[in-house]
Scaffold this motif. Structure first.
Motif, PDB file in Angstrom:
ATOM      1  N   MET A 140       0.832  -1.208   0.000  1.00  0.00           N
ATOM      2  CA  MET A 140       0.000   0.000   0.000  1.00  0.00           C
ATOM      3  C   MET A 140       0.865   1.256   0.000  1.00  0.00           C
ATOM      4  O   MET A 140       0.580   2.224  -0.712  1.00  0.00           O
ATOM      5  CB  MET A 140      -0.937  -0.007   1.206  1.00  0.00           C
ATOM      6  CG  MET A 140      -2.067  -1.010   1.111  1.00  0.00           C
ATOM      7  SD  MET A 140      -3.130  -0.981   2.581  1.00  0.00           S
ATOM      8  CE  MET A 140      -4.417  -2.129   2.080  1.00  0.00           C
ATOM      9  N   VAL A 196      -6.005   3.978  -5.339  1.00  0.00           N
ATOM     10  CA  VAL A 196      -6.152   2.882  -4.382  1.00  0.00           C
ATOM     11  C   VAL A 196      -6.565   1.599  -5.096  1.00  0.00           C
ATOM     12  O   VAL A 196      -7.464   1.607  -5.947  1.00  0.00           O
ATOM     13  CB  VAL A 196      -7.202   3.255  -3.310  1.00  0.00           C
ATOM     14  CG1 VAL A 196      -7.544   2.057  -2.428  1.00  0.00           C
ATOM     15  CG2 VAL A 196      -6.701   4.414  -2.461  1.00  0.00           C
ATOM     16  N   HIS A 197      -5.911   0.510  -4.736  1.00  0.00           N
ATOM     17  CA  HIS A 197      -6.296  -0.839  -5.153  1.00  0.00           C
ATOM     18  C   HIS A 197      -7.278  -1.336  -4.094  1.00  0.00           C
ATOM     19  O   HIS A 197      -6.879  -1.698  -2.992  1.00  0.00           O
ATOM     20  CB  HIS A 197      -5.042  -1.716  -5.194  1.00  0.00           C
ATOM     21  CG  HIS A 197      -5.243  -3.124  -5.677  1.00  0.00           C
ATOM     22  ND1 HIS A 197      -6.407  -3.844  -5.479  1.00  0.00           N
ATOM     23  CD2 HIS A 197      -4.396  -3.970  -6.333  1.00  0.00           C
ATOM     24  CE1 HIS A 197      -6.266  -5.054  -5.998  1.00  0.00           C
ATOM     25  NE2 HIS A 197      -5.074  -5.151  -6.521  1.00  0.00           N
ATOM     26  N   GLN A 198      -8.571  -1.349  -4.420  1.00  0.00           N
ATOM     27  CA  GLN A 198      -9.567  -1.618  -3.393  1.00  0.00           C
ATOM     28  C   GLN A 198      -9.833  -3.100  -3.158  1.00  0.00           C
ATOM     29  O   GLN A 198     -10.700  -3.453  -2.355  1.00  0.00           O
ATOM     30  CB  GLN A 198     -10.880  -0.906  -3.720  1.00  0.00           C
ATOM     31  CG  GLN A 198     -11.538  -1.342  -5.011  1.00  0.00           C
ATOM     32  CD  GLN A 198     -12.849  -0.621  -5.244  1.00  0.00           C
ATOM     33  OE1 GLN A 198     -13.748  -0.638  -4.412  1.00  0.00           O
ATOM     34  NE2 GLN A 198     -12.959   0.050  -6.385  1.00  0.00           N
ATOM     35  N   ASP A 199      -9.092  -3.982  -3.827  1.00  0.00           N
ATOM     36  CA  ASP A 199      -9.268  -5.422  -3.627  1.00  0.00           C
ATOM     37  C   ASP A 199      -7.903  -6.085  -3.399  1.00  0.00           C
ATOM     38  O   ASP A 199      -7.607  -7.140  -3.945  1.00  0.00           O
ATOM     39  CB  ASP A 199      -9.981  -6.042  -4.831  1.00  0.00           C
ATOM     40  CG  ASP A 199     -10.515  -7.438  -4.538  1.00  0.00           C
ATOM     41  OD1 ASP A 199     -10.848  -7.717  -3.370  1.00  0.00           O
ATOM     42  OD2 ASP A 199     -10.588  -8.259  -5.466  1.00  0.00           O
ATOM     43  N   PRO A 218      -5.943  -5.038 -10.031  1.00  0.00           N
ATOM     44  CA  PRO A 218      -6.467  -3.876  -9.315  1.00  0.00           C
ATOM     45  C   PRO A 218      -7.888  -3.530  -9.726  1.00  0.00           C
ATOM     46  O   PRO A 218      -8.268  -3.676 -10.887  1.00  0.00           O
ATOM     47  CB  PRO A 218      -5.508  -2.755  -9.717  1.00  0.00           C
ATOM     48  CG  PRO A 218      -4.976  -3.165 -11.044  1.00  0.00           C
ATOM     49  CD  PRO A 218      -4.879  -4.668 -10.983  1.00  0.00           C
ATOM     50  N   TRP A 225      -6.450   4.880   1.374  1.00  0.00           N
ATOM     51  CA  TRP A 225      -6.031   3.504   1.590  1.00  0.00           C
ATOM     52  C   TRP A 225      -6.704   2.859   2.797  1.00  0.00           C
ATOM     53  O   TRP A 225      -6.816   1.629   2.862  1.00  0.00           O
ATOM     54  CB  TRP A 225      -4.511   3.432   1.709  1.00  0.00           C
ATOM     55  CG  TRP A 225      -3.856   3.467   0.369  1.00  0.00           C
ATOM     56  CD1 TRP A 225      -3.255   4.532  -0.226  1.00  0.00           C
ATOM     57  CD2 TRP A 225      -3.769   2.390  -0.573  1.00  0.00           C
ATOM     58  NE1 TRP A 225      -2.797   4.188  -1.479  1.00  0.00           N
ATOM     59  CE2 TRP A 225      -3.096   2.882  -1.715  1.00  0.00           C
ATOM     60  CE3 TRP A 225      -4.203   1.071  -0.567  1.00  0.00           C
ATOM     61  CZ2 TRP A 225      -2.843   2.084  -2.829  1.00  0.00           C
ATOM     62  CZ3 TRP A 225      -3.943   0.276  -1.677  1.00  0.00           C
ATOM     63  CH2 TRP A 225      -3.271   0.789  -2.789  1.00  0.00           C
ATOM     64  N   ALA A 228      -9.222   0.425   1.870  1.00  0.00           N
ATOM     65  CA  ALA A 228      -8.797  -0.786   1.160  1.00  0.00           C
ATOM     66  C   ALA A 228      -8.339  -1.915   2.080  1.00  0.00           C
ATOM     67  O   ALA A 228      -7.966  -2.974   1.590  1.00  0.00           O
ATOM     68  CB  ALA A 228      -7.671  -0.443   0.182  1.00  0.00           C
ATOM     69  N   ARG A 275     -17.796  -1.448   5.100  1.00  0.00           N
ATOM     70  CA  ARG A 275     -17.750  -2.388   3.976  1.00  0.00           C
ATOM     71  C   ARG A 275     -18.353  -3.743   4.362  1.00  0.00           C
ATOM     72  O   ARG A 275     -19.002  -4.397   3.539  1.00  0.00           O
ATOM     73  CB  ARG A 275     -16.317  -2.550   3.463  1.00  0.00           C
ATOM     74  CG  ARG A 275     -15.777  -1.281   2.814  1.00  0.00           C
ATOM     75  CD  ARG A 275     -14.436  -1.499   2.130  1.00  0.00           C
ATOM     76  NE  ARG A 275     -14.552  -2.303   0.920  1.00  0.00           N
ATOM     77  CZ  ARG A 275     -13.520  -2.587   0.130  1.00  0.00           C
ATOM     78  NH1 ARG A 275     -12.299  -2.134   0.422  1.00  0.00           N
ATOM     79  NH2 ARG A 275     -13.693  -3.328  -0.956  1.00  0.00           N
TER      80      ARG A 275
END
Length: 306
Positions: A140, A196-199, A218, A225, A228, A275
Motif C-alpha cells: 500500500m 487505491v487498489h480496493q481489492d 487492481p 487507503w 482498502a 464495507r
C-alpha cells in the motif's frame, strides 16, 4: 499446449460455469463474451505477435495465458467486461511496475492486457498470516500516489451506500445499518484523491522474479487507503473462524496493515465496518441469500464495533 488461434477447447470448464449466464456489466453478458473470446484471443495474438507457452489458467473473471513474443515471456489476460475492471490498465500504467505487475500493453476494446509473468501458484496464502498482512501494508505504501481525474471517486459511492444502509434489511441488525450510515457521513471528508487498489488481499499478491511480491488485479478508485484494508479481514476466513476472540484477531490484522502502510487505524476500522455491513446488505438483497455468507459479514462487522 494452448492454441491462441483456437483457445475455445482450452478454456477450463469450471471457468465457463462461473461466467455463463452472467448479465451485462455493463457491456457483455457472460455467454456473449465467451463467444467473442476466441476471436479476441486470435486478434491479440496477431496484433502483439504472441505464441502460447502453456495451458490457460484463470481467476474469477479472467483467463490468463502464458505466452512469448520475440523470445520474451509475457502473459495475456482476457477479462470478462465488468465495471470494476474497466480502469485496471490505467492503474497499472500509473504504477509502472512499482509494487504491481508490470503492464506491457493494453487493448481496452477487447478487455485485454499483456503483462509480465508472475508465479501464479504462489500468493500470500503461503505466508504466515501476520507476515502476509505486513506485506500488504508495505505494498500500500509503494502503490500510494495521487489519483488522476479519470478514476472513479470513492465519495461518489457514499450516497449510494448511505441510501442502502438507511433502507436496511430485516436480515441485518438495524443498529448496524444505522451506525454504518452515520460512519459514512463522517468518512466523506478526505476520502478521495489517492490511487487505491480496493481489492488488495492475499490472493491478489503474487510472487515475482524481479520483486518478491507484486499486486495484481487492481480495482482502482480515487480514494484513501484506509478504505482498502477490509478485504484483508474477510479473506483467509477459516483462520479467523478458529480464533479464540474474533474481535482481537481481526483488529490485529487491521492494526498490522495500518502500521505497515502508515494509516490512521480509527479510519481503517470505520471503513472496514462500513464495507462489512454493505456486504451483508448486498447479500441480503439476493433472491436466495447465502446464510453462511450473511452470517460471516454480520459477525465480522460486530467484531469491528464491540
Amino acid at each position: 499446449m494452448t492454441d491462441l488461434h483456437d483457445i475455445a477447447p482450452s478454456i477450463p470448464p469450471e471457468f465457463r460455469e462461473v461466467v455463463q449466464g452472467r448479465p451485462p456489466e455493463p457491456e457483455l453478458g457472460g455467454d456473449d463474451w465467451l463467444r467473442l473470446l476466441p476471436r479476441w484471443a486470435r486478434e491479440c495474438a496477431d496484433h502483439w505477435g504472441l505464441r502460447a507457452d502453456g495451458p490457460v489458467w484463470h481467476g474469477v473473471c479472467a483467463v490468463v495465458i502464458p505466452c512469448h513474443r520475440d523470445g520474451e515471456q509475457v502473459v495475456l489476460k482476457l477479462s470478462w467486461p465488468h465495471e470494476e475492471a474497466r480502469q485496471e490498465h490505467l492503474a497499472l500504467q500509473y504504477w509502472a511496475g512499482r509494487g504491481a505487475v508490470r503492464l506491457h500493453a493494453a487493448d481496452p476494446a477487447r478487455w485485454a492486457l499483456l503483462l509480465e509473468p508472475l508465479q501464479h501458484d504462489r500468493n500470500l496464502n503461503d505466508l504466515a498470516l501476520l507476515d502476509a498482512c505486513e506485506v500488504i501494508g508495505g505494498l500500500m505504501r509503494r502503490l500510494d500516489r495521487p489519483a488522476s481525474p479519470q478514476f472513479t471517486r470513492l465519495s461518489d459511492a457514499i450516497d449510494r451506500w448511505t441510501t442502502l444502509c438507511r433502507k436496511g434489511s430485516p436480515l441485518v441488525p438495524r443498529r448496524m445499518t444505522e451506525q454504518a450510515a452515520s460512519a459514512l457521513s463522517s468518512l466523506r471528508d478526505g476520502c478521495d484523491g489517492r490511487l487505491v487498489h480496493q481489492d488488495l488481499h492475499f490472493e491478489n499478491v503474487l510472487a515475482g522474479d524481479r520483486e518478491p511480491w507484486l499486486a495484481i488485479d487492481p480495482k482502482p478508485v480515487s480514494g484513501e487507503w484506509a478504505f482498502a484494508v477490509a478485504p484483508v479481514l474477510w479473506n483467509r476466513w477459516d483462520e479467523a473462524a478458529r480464533a479464540h476472540s474474533l474481535r482481537t484477531h481481526l483488529r490485529l490484522r487491521a492494526g498490522v496493515v495500518a502500521e505497515a502502510a502508515g494509516l490512521d487505524e480509527d479510519r481503517v476500522l470505520a471503513w472496514s465496518f462500513v464495507r462489512l455491513v454493505t456486504n451483508a446488505l448486498w447479500e441480503a438483497e439476493e433472491p436466495q441469500p447465502g446464510q453462511p455468507e450473511l452470517s460471516r459479514w454480520i459477525t465480522a462487522a460486530k467484531a469491528m464495533t464491540d
